[in-house]
Design an enzyme around this catalytic site. Structure first.
Site, short mmCIF file in Angstrom:
data_model
loop_
_atom_site.label_atom_id
_atom_site.label_comp_id
_atom_site.label_asym_id
_atom_site.label_seq_id
_atom_site.Cartn_x
_atom_site.Cartn_y
_atom_site.Cartn_z
N ARG A 131 0.86 -1.31 0.12
CA ARG A 131 0.18 -0.02 0.00
C ARG A 131 0.81 1.31 0.07
O ARG A 131 1.60 1.42 0.98
CB ARG A 131 -0.95 -0.08 1.22
CG ARG A 131 -1.71 1.20 1.27
CD ARG A 131 -2.94 1.07 2.47
NE ARG A 131 -3.32 2.54 2.63
CZ ARG A 131 -3.33 3.39 3.70
NH1 ARG A 131 -2.96 2.86 4.68
NH2 ARG A 131 -3.66 4.61 3.73
N HIS B 53 -2.71 11.26 0.28
CA HIS B 53 -2.20 11.07 1.65
C HIS B 53 -1.37 12.10 2.29
O HIS B 53 -0.08 12.36 2.32
CB HIS B 53 -1.36 9.61 1.68
CG HIS B 53 -1.06 9.17 2.95
ND1 HIS B 53 -1.23 7.68 3.24
CD2 HIS B 53 -0.76 9.79 4.29
CE1 HIS B 53 -0.82 7.35 4.74
NE2 HIS B 53 -0.58 8.94 4.99
#
Ligand SMILES: *[C@@H]1O[C@H](CO)[C@@H](O)[C@H](O)[C@H]1NC(C)=O
Ligand SMILES: *[C@@H]1O[C@H](CO)[C@@H](O)[C@H](O)[C@H]1NC(C)=O
Ligand SMILES: *[C@@H]1O[C@H](CO)[C@@H](O)[C@H](O)[C@H]1NC(C)=O
Ligand SMILES: *[C@@H]1O[C@H](CO)[C@@H](O)[C@H](O)[C@H]1NC(C)=O
Length: 437
Positions: free
Chosen positions: A95, A140
């Site tokens: 990820r 993110h």
């Protein structure tokens, strides 16, 4: 003989709580990172500064060790080494996040940076060559500074910006990427600018997430056959006692944390207790209306049902005790929740002061999430342990991972549909305000 065997069994059951069951064959095991925290190469190959680059350069002292992420793990250049490490660990998934200002230098989709595009193409190809499947976080933390200058998530146009950016990524990488995360930890993204702005920001993030999910569902799902979710985060909240008041307080805290985003996405609208408490607190503080912005019926329907699996980032547990209504004054998220939260001093700690080792908590959390959100598949998309001494001989971390995995396996035996487990993090990295400490 039988008696002694029985005693031994009881001994094993009570003292060695590790589950011996194997995980199912298709269970996903992964590690996670985020672009800003590992890539470095902050100004190379056409990448522009993100809001974090700017903050980091302007006021280095907000970072505990006055460090920057300019080089960090140098993963932009050393990605093959990272992937070799992943292969050596034996994970099935990685990820990672894509740096928005590396792909779209001015934030908008009218200029696409080919060198940035090529980087992630090579990266994904290398993962596949090692039989590791990518899981990609679209956002993110590293918004392009040019969009930060336009108000970031407080600008209603941010729904359009991120949806356009997501479309670029689906077009570029969607044939290879089957698991997408929209916005990592929306709670953490919004909570730093005061509670009034936080609720406004959260509402925008929910609309952004839903907009990206609908885009995928409408235009990409049929041909790319992937899944889209949003990593929600926080703790398990254990009532201090079994009194009705403490149980209700813990439920309130669960709704103000997981329910903050989980309720609009899985059930529709904010949780009742958030609406009720924030309206009551706002009145007491002299606001004309609730600080919690309302959703229209259209918005409620737009956001409801926009998650293909439940993505949970979680590390620890807190104890919750009912407390008297806090006095009215400056609004805070704590007084909106209105419960007393603490961690037990005897719990083993990590380098991060909030991270206490409570493996039993993850089992309770998974059971709660599964029942609360109508039995979704659940991915533990972050879990792990921080230390500060850099030792590779790290039995506390080993125990942490073993005991958390064991409790996850037990939750599965009780029927919770856990589909994978992702360790944060693959490599020591730049941990935002904690720098490299
Ligand atoms: C960080 O910078 C500030 C301000 O220049 C200084 O006072 C402090 O000692 C520095 N901290 C470290 C860990 O270097
Ligand atoms: C919001 O973003 C748009 C561009 O998408 C820009 O035109 C507008 O000025 C921004 N609003 C504010 C308040 O900065
Ligand atoms: C950019 O966004 C607009 C508006 O959503 C869309 O029509 C256009 O196709 C996008 N361009 C690219 C290259 O994705
Ligand atoms: C609350 O009740 C449960 C179930 O009976 C029990 O397992 C637990 O230990 C009790 N918790 C406290 C703090 O007494």
């Amino acid at each position: 003989m039988l008696y002694r065997k029985l005693l031994l069994l009881i001994f094993i059951e009570t003292c060695v709580a590790t589950s011996n069951s194997r995980f199912p064959k298709n269970f996903m095991f992964g590690c996670a990172t985020a672009a800003f925290q590992i890539e470095g190469a902050w100004n190379e190959d056409g990448k522009t500064p993100s809001v974090w680059d700017t903050k980091n350069h302007q006021i280095p002292s907000v970072i505990r060790d006055n460090q920057t992420a300019d080089i960090s793990c140098d993963s932009y250049h050393k990605y093959k080494e990272d992937i070799a490490l992943l292969a050596q660990i034996g994970v099935t998934h990685y990820r990672f996040s894509i740096s928005w200002p590396r792909i779209l230098p001015n934030g908008f989709n009218d200029t696409i940076n080919q060198l940035g595009v090529d980087h992630y193409r090579k990266f994904i190809k290398e993962l596949k060559a090692n039989n590791i499947e990518p899981m990609v976080t679209i956002y993110h933390g590293d918004m392009p500074q040019s969009l930060g200058d336009l108000g970031g998530f407080y600008n209603a146009s941010s729904v359009q910006w991120l949806t356009d950016y997501a479309r670029v990524l689906f077009d570029l990488y969607g044939d290879d990427v089957k698991i997408w995360f929209t916005i990592n930890e929306p709670y953490e993204t919004c909570i730093w600018d005061g509670v009034v702005k936080a609720y406004e920001c959260s509402k925008n993030l929910l609309k952004i997430h839903a907009s990206i999910w609908h885009l995928y569902d409408r235009e990409y799902r049929a041909k790319q056959a992937g899944a889209v979710s949003i990593p929600l985060n926080l703790n398990w909240y254990e009532p201090e006692t079994n009194s009705t008041a403490d149980i209700e307080a813990a439920n309130t805290k669960l709704q103000f944390s997981w329910g903050f985003f989980g309720h609009p996405i899985y059930k529709g609208d904010w949780p009742e207790v958030m609406k009720r408490r924030i309206a009551m607190r706002s009145r007491g503080e002299g606001f004309e209306k609730s600080r919690l912005p309302e959703f229209t019926e259209e918005e409620i329907e737009f956001i409801r049902g926009t998650s293909d699996f439940f993505s949970a980032n979680t590390y620890t547990t807190s104890i919750i005790r009912a407390e008297a209504e806090p006095p009215f004054g400056e609004p805070t998220i704590e007084s909106d929740v209105g419960v007393f939260e603490y961690q037990r001093p005897e719990w083993q700690g990590a380098a991060s002061s909030w991270l206490k080792v409570t493996p039993w908590g993850i089992k309770k959390l998974l059971v709660w999430l599964y029942n609360e959100y109508d039995k979704p598949q659940i991915l533990v998309s972050e879990n792990g342990y921080s230390d500060s001494d850099g030792r590779l001989d790290d039995p506390i971390r080993v125990n942490y991972l073993r005991d958390y995995l064991s409790n996850i396996r037990e939750a599965m035996e009780e029927g919770v549909d856990v589909i994978g487990y992702v360790v944060w993090t693959l490599i020591d990295n730049f941990e935002w305000n904690a720098g490299y400490t």
